[in-house]
Motif scaffolding. Sequence first.
Motif, PDB file in Angstrom:
ATOM      1  N   MET A  31       0.836  -1.182   0.000  1.00 38.39           N
ATOM      2  CA  MET A  31       0.000   0.000   0.000  1.00 38.39           C
ATOM      3  C   MET A  31       0.883   1.248   0.000  1.00 38.39           C
ATOM      4  O   MET A  31       1.703   1.431   0.887  1.00 38.39           O
ATOM      5  N   GLY A  32       0.726   2.088  -1.001  1.00 39.04           N
ATOM      6  CA  GLY A  32       1.565   3.266  -1.112  1.00 39.04           C
ATOM      7  C   GLY A  32       2.977   2.893  -1.512  1.00 39.04           C
ATOM      8  O   GLY A  32       3.935   3.166  -0.799  1.00 39.04           O
ATOM      9  N   GLY A  71       1.850  -3.447  -6.344  1.00 38.32           N
ATOM     10  CA  GLY A  71       2.156  -2.151  -5.744  1.00 38.32           C
ATOM     11  C   GLY A  71       1.041  -1.175  -6.043  1.00 38.32           C
ATOM     12  O   GLY A  71       0.598  -1.065  -7.188  1.00 38.32           O
ATOM     13  N   LEU A  72       0.589  -0.458  -5.034  1.00 40.32           N
ATOM     14  CA  LEU A  72      -0.537   0.453  -5.175  1.00 40.32           C
ATOM     15  C   LEU A  72      -0.133   1.853  -4.732  1.00 40.32           C
ATOM     16  O   LEU A  72       0.450   2.031  -3.660  1.00 40.32           O
ATOM     17  N   ASP A  73      -0.433   2.848  -5.564  1.00 41.00           N
ATOM     18  CA  ASP A  73      -0.189   4.232  -5.194  1.00 41.00           C
ATOM     19  C   ASP A  73      -1.162   5.112  -5.973  1.00 41.00           C
ATOM     20  O   ASP A  73      -1.774   4.650  -6.937  1.00 41.00           O
ATOM     21  N   PHE A  74      -1.301   6.381  -5.544  1.00 33.50           N
ATOM     22  CA  PHE A  74      -2.300   7.246  -6.177  1.00 33.50           C
ATOM     23  C   PHE A  74      -1.699   8.372  -7.002  1.00 33.50           C
ATOM     24  O   PHE A  74      -2.417   9.179  -7.573  1.00 33.50           O
ATOM     25  N   THR A  75      -0.365   8.454  -7.087  1.00 31.52           N
ATOM     26  CA  THR A  75       0.291   9.575  -7.749  1.00 31.52           C
ATOM     27  C   THR A  75       0.906   9.142  -9.070  1.00 31.52           C
ATOM     28  O   THR A  75       1.802   8.292  -9.093  1.00 31.52           O
ATOM     29  N   GLY A  76       0.447   9.729 -10.169  1.00 35.57           N
ATOM     30  CA  GLY A  76       0.865   9.327 -11.496  1.00 35.57           C
ATOM     31  C   GLY A  76       2.365   9.330 -11.739  1.00 35.57           C
ATOM     32  O   GLY A  76       2.940   8.305 -12.134  1.00 35.57           O
ATOM     33  N   LEU A 110      -0.499  -0.639  -9.692  1.00 36.99           N
ATOM     34  CA  LEU A 110      -1.842  -0.123  -9.927  1.00 36.99           C
ATOM     35  C   LEU A 110      -2.004   1.262  -9.319  1.00 36.99           C
ATOM     36  O   LEU A 110      -1.398   1.572  -8.296  1.00 36.99           O
ATOM     37  N   ARG A 111      -2.849   2.057  -9.947  1.00 38.54           N
ATOM     38  CA  ARG A 111      -3.176   3.357  -9.379  1.00 38.54           C
ATOM     39  C   ARG A 111      -4.447   3.221  -8.546  1.00 38.54           C
ATOM     40  O   ARG A 111      -5.461   2.705  -9.026  1.00 38.54           O
ATOM     41  N   GLY A 112      -4.382   3.657  -7.296  1.00 40.56           N
ATOM     42  CA  GLY A 112      -5.541   3.551  -6.437  1.00 40.56           C
ATOM     43  C   GLY A 112      -5.246   4.093  -5.058  1.00 40.56           C
ATOM     44  O   GLY A 112      -4.113   4.432  -4.722  1.00 40.56           O
ATOM     45  N   PHE A 120       5.885   4.089   5.400  1.00 38.84           N
ATOM     46  CA  PHE A 120       5.796   5.550   5.375  1.00 38.84           C
ATOM     47  C   PHE A 120       4.491   6.029   4.734  1.00 38.84           C
ATOM     48  O   PHE A 120       4.470   7.002   3.979  1.00 38.84           O
ATOM     49  N   VAL A 121       3.408   5.325   5.049  1.00 36.22           N
ATOM     50  CA  VAL A 121       2.102   5.636   4.474  1.00 36.22           C
ATOM     51  C   VAL A 121       1.114   6.105   5.543  1.00 36.22           C
ATOM     52  O   VAL A 121       0.332   7.038   5.317  1.00 36.22           O
TER      53      VAL A 121
END
Length: 228
Positions: A48-49, A71-76, A95-97, A123-124
Motif C-alpha cells: 500500500m503506497g 504495488g498500489l499508489d495514487f500519484t501518477g 496499480l493506481r488507487g 511511510f504511508v
Amino acid sequence: MTESAQEFYGRWARLYDLIARRTPGIARLRDRAAAACRLDPGDTVVEMGCGTGANLPYLRERVGPEGTVIGLDFTGPVLERARAATAAYDNVHVLRGDATRPPVGSEGSEGDAGEIDAVLATFVAGMLEDPADAVDDWCDLVGPDGTVVLANAARSQEWYAPPVNAVFRAIVVLSTPPTTKLRYEDDPHRRLDEKIDAAHARLRERAIAVADETHVFGVVRLTGGRLE
C-alpha cells in the motif's frame, strides 16, 4: 490555493526516488520489512503506497517468479517510476488507487490476485486521515495466517533523541504540503506521531503475534503482525 497531495508528491517524484533508494541504511530497512512479511515462494503480497517502487524488488525476491507482487499508489509520476523500475518482472503489477480503498482482494477488482498473504505499508500511515481504520481494512484483506507490516517514521524515544528529533521535525515540516507554509495551527510532527501511534497500536490489537523493531536512530518503527 493549497496544492493537493498528488500534485505535491508528483512534483517531487524524482527527489523522492533518490532518497528512497540512496539513503544510508535504507536498503537494510527495506530488506527487514520484506522479511517481516513472512512470505514464501508463490505467495501474493500487496504494498500500500508503493511510491517509486523501491520495496517491490525485495518483495519479488521473497515470493519468487511464481508469486505475485502488487504495488498500489495514487500519484501518477510516482507510479511511472515504479513501473519503469519493475518492467523486467512479469509478476509485479503496479496499480493506481487509494490505499484506504484498495482495488484488490475482492471479486472483480482490478488486479485481483485471489487470497492475499501479506500487506506492506511503509511511510504511508502518516499521510492518511484515519490510519487505524486503514490498518483494520488491511488486516481484513489478508488470508488466514496472513501478515500486515507497517514501517513509519516518528520521533525517536532513545536517550539521544533531542538532536535527532530536531532534524526529524525539520524534515517533516519541509515535506508537508504546502512547503511554503511557515506556521501550522498544530505541529506537523506531533500530528504525525499521533497517526503512527494509532496505526501501530491497531495492528498490535488485531494480530495474534507481533514483532517490533526500530531503525535509523529510533526514528523508524517497524511492526509486523500475524493475523488469524
